[in-house]
Design a protein around this motif. Structure first.
Motif, PDB file in Angstrom:
ATOM      1  N   LEU A 104       1.748  -5.121 -11.784  1.00 19.43           N
ATOM      2  CA  LEU A 104       0.969  -4.254 -10.907  1.00 19.43           C
ATOM      3  C   LEU A 104       1.375  -2.807 -11.151  1.00 19.43           C
ATOM      4  CD1 LEU A 104      -0.856  -3.697  -8.388  1.00 19.43           C
ATOM      5  CD2 LEU A 104       1.182  -4.009  -7.013  1.00 19.43           C
ATOM      6  N   ARG A 109      -2.230  -5.838  -4.022  1.00 17.93           N
ATOM      7  CA  ARG A 109      -0.881  -6.140  -3.551  1.00 17.93           C
ATOM      8  C   ARG A 109      -0.758  -7.593  -3.093  1.00 17.93           C
ATOM      9  NH1 ARG A 109       2.117  -1.536  -1.804  1.00 17.93           N
ATOM     10  NH2 ARG A 109       2.655  -2.563   0.123  1.00 17.93           N
ATOM     11  N   LEU A 114       3.150  -8.713  -3.493  1.00 16.96           N
ATOM     12  CA  LEU A 114       3.889  -7.679  -2.755  1.00 16.96           C
ATOM     13  C   LEU A 114       3.651  -7.847  -1.265  1.00 16.96           C
ATOM     14  CD1 LEU A 114       3.844  -4.099  -4.271  1.00 16.96           C
ATOM     15  CD2 LEU A 114       5.768  -5.593  -3.807  1.00 16.96           C
ATOM     16  N   ARG A 161      10.281  -4.099  -6.580  1.00 11.22           N
ATOM     17  CA  ARG A 161       9.789  -5.447  -6.277  1.00 11.22           C
ATOM     18  C   ARG A 161       8.560  -5.782  -7.109  1.00 11.22           C
ATOM     19  NH1 ARG A 161      12.208  -8.234  -2.569  1.00 11.22           N
ATOM     20  NH2 ARG A 161      13.040  -7.254  -0.699  1.00 11.22           N
ATOM     21  N   SER A 162       7.665  -4.808  -7.269  1.00  8.18           N
ATOM     22  CA  SER A 162       6.437  -5.120  -7.992  1.00  8.18           C
ATOM     23  C   SER A 162       6.743  -5.388  -9.462  1.00  8.18           C
ATOM     24  CB  SER A 162       5.408  -3.999  -7.839  1.00  8.18           C
ATOM     25  OG  SER A 162       5.733  -2.917  -8.655  1.00  8.18           O
ATOM     26  N   ASN A 166      -0.482  -9.804  -6.356  1.00  5.66           N
ATOM     27  CA  ASN A 166       0.789  -9.719  -7.048  1.00  5.66           C
ATOM     28  C   ASN A 166       1.948 -10.209  -6.170  1.00  5.66           C
ATOM     29  OD1 ASN A 166       3.028  -7.513  -6.705  1.00  5.66           O
ATOM     30  ND2 ASN A 166       2.816  -7.738  -8.902  1.00  5.66           N
TER      31      ASN A 166
END
Ligand SMILES: Nc1ncnc2c1ncn2[C@@H]1O[C@H](COP(=O)(O)OP(=O)(O)OP(=O)(O)O)[C@@H](O)[C@H]1O
Ligand SMILES: [Mg+2]
Lengths: 279, 265
Positions: free
Chosen positions: B99, B63, B68, A166-167, B66
């Protein structure tokens, strides 16, 4: 004897039935089936008009496998869809609803599935007593089990894989195709094998919807009935006066147990293998 | 009314020249407040180091930036655009903002496949195979793996995996980089190589670099942001920050670290 010994003995005594019962019943089935069990019994078909009482069970064996396989084939995409949906709505209330629905589905007695199938597919849709009706009903019966197993397979994937993917900006579809399915397939296959074993051992859902007593061989179309091992045992057992019929029933039962065990054991092996691989 | 418009237009020009603007970012995880009202600006290019004690919320902040983590309050603007309304959604945002996670996580695939993993589309991944060397060189890993690109990436050492993850993040061509302790388990040589190559990248894009290594933070120059217990305590030019930290917390943090290292105090 010390207290530790006593408690160990007590636990062993309590566990004894769990060990003895399967072994004893398996032994008993084999002993009863012994007289009829040989290769010809498994590999030959019904000759003449004996209604399968005194002859081989090849049509029943293939019928059982065909029905179970079709049911799993139908249930697999639905189960996969449910499981992927479950995984994708992490952290929302929808997960709980899906689980409750699955549990409800699992709680419905198989005979109710059989009745519903009789009404809907056999009469209403006019598919008749056929492979198609039976496969759909049986698919409904194994669906919750299969879905729970596929969810389990996906849940056992380490979350950091999903997170890394996902990242990097992978979309849901790519995440599924490139991370989840390639990594979870052993677990999914295990679930399918267990569902096969379950479908092979179900009798009630197919009793009215898919099977006839005898005389049906390999079906020419999906709208023709089949005969199966489960229902064969059921019918023959009703002829308790006929010794030959009873012997054939035990033989069929032994073969059925054998086939179910093969699928269950394959599933266990696969689970072991995939378990040790991910460590 | 007039002043209102003036303020807004000034804010907008500020936003355009700064790549990242965080305003009032708060985050709760499992009912615990992890980030409180974080406000932060990153210049359009250059390295900003983010330091702070363990558990300060550095990883969580990255996080959130980005995407997430999606459930936070506040506002994050990247290149002037609100990340919640990012064109193409969170996935597109995550491709825009690379990231590098704190824990290296390589996929059970070959080294080559890992480098191109984040690139979208089967054929584009195939074509990108030619540039694998470029990305691995940027991550200071090429010399060690040049001969074994087809081997499973999971056989690499942790430090090598960390650099492979960096190469993988770079291969997506992000327009902004968030690095969570990228050199945590590396030897001094690889550390310097990575600092150099990220330094080169930072001429074109903004980099937010989390580190526990204060020497490194000093070396990297640029801006320093000091975080503690989910808050940004102090923020300023690296040199000034290390010479004369303004806040008690940052002073204590720096002095402790220096004492711990046994270096000059
Ligand atoms: N998924 C989570 N659920 C609940 N709490 C979390 C979660 N992730 C992090 N936290 C909490 O948030 C706080 C900040 O964690 P974070 O990982 O951002 O710290 P950090 O500054 O990166 O620390 P370190 O330097 O050790 O990496 C910690 O107190 C942690 O316990
Ligand atoms: Mg961290």
């Amino acid at each position: 004897m010390t207290r530790g010994h006593w408690s160990k003995l007590l636990i062993a005594l309590l566990a004894l039935p769990a060990l003895l019962l399967p072994a004893a019943s398996l032994g008993y089935i084999l002993w009863r089936a012994g007289p009829v069990l040989d290769w010809a019994f498994v590999s030959s078909a019904d000759e003449g008009m004996g209604f399968g009482v005194a002859s081989g069970i090849l049509p029943q064996l293939t019928g059982s496998l065909l029905l179970a396989f079709s049911a799993c084939l139908l249930a697999a995409p639905v189960a996969l869809g449910c499981a992927l949906y479950y995984q994708l709505c992490a952290g929302t209330g929808r997960r709980g609803i899906l689980l409750i629905l699955l549990q409800m589905l699992q709680g419905i007695p198989p005979i109710v599935f059989g009745l519903a199938g009789l009404l809907i597919f056999v009469y209403l849709l006019d598919w008749g007593v056929s492979l198609a009706s039976g496969a759909v009903v049986l698919a409904g019966v194994v669906l919750p089990l299969l879905t729970v197993n596929v969810i389990d397979a996906l849940q056992r994937l380490p979350t950091h894989y999903s997170e890394s993917a996902r990242s990097l900006g992978l979309r849901d579809g790519e995440l599924i195709m490139r991370v989840w399915l390639p990594m979870a397939w052993p677990g999914i296959l295990t679930g399918l094998l267990l569902a096969m074993a379950r479908a092979l051992s179900e009798t009630a859902p197919i009793l009215f919807t898919a099977t006839v007593f005898s005389g049906a061989g390999w079906p020419d179309s999906i709208f023709e009935p089949v005969t199966t091992l489960q229902t064969h045992v059921f019918y023959l057992a009703q002829e308790a006066a006929d010794e030959q019929a009873v012997a054939t029933a035990w033989g069929s039962a032994a073969v059925l147990v054998g086939v179910v065990l093969i699928f269950a054991l394959l599933a266990q092996c696969l689970r072991r293998m995939s378990g040790s691989r991910s460590d | 009314m007039n002043t209102q418009i003036n303020i807004e237009s000034r804010q907008r020009t500020q936003a355009a020249s700064s790549s990242l603007q965080v305003r009032g970012l708060s985050l709760r995880l499992d009912g615990r407040v992890v980030l409180r009202d974080v406000t932060l600006q990153l210049p359009a290019t250059g390295i900003t180091t983010l330091i702070g004690p363990s558990g300060a919320g550095k990883t969580s902040l990255l996080r959130c930036l980005n995407g997430l983590l999606e459930h936070w309050q506040g506002e994050v603007r990247i290149a002037g655009k609100d990340t919640r309304q990012w064109p193409g959604g969170w996935d597109a945002l995550r491709r825009h903002v690379g990231l590098l996670g704190q824990k290296p996580c390589v996929f059970p695939l070959s080294i080559r496949a890992n480098v191109v993993f984040g690139i979208q589309g089967f054929w584009r991944r195939r074509r990108a195979a030619a540039r694998v060397e470029h990305y691995l060189r940027q991550a200071a890993l090429w010399d060690e793996v040049a001969e074994r690109l087809q081997q499973p990436a999971q056989r690499l050492s942790i430090g090598q995996q960390q650099r492979l993850c960096l190469a993988r993040a770079l291969a997506v061509k992000p327009r902004m980089l968030l690095l969570d302790e990228p050199t945590a388990s590396l030897d001094p040589t690889s550390k310097h190589l990575i600092e150099r190559s990220i330094g080169r990248l930072a001429n074109e894009l903004p980099v937010l670099w989390v580190t526990h290594d204060l020497e490194q933070a000093r070396r990297l120059g640029g801006q320093v942001v000091f975080m503690c217990e989910g808050r940004i305590i102090e923020q300023g030019a690296s040199e000034a920050f290390f010479r004369r930290p303004q806040r008690l917390e940052s002073r204590e943090f720096i002095n402790w670290q220096v004492c711990d290292c046994g270096g000059p105090s």
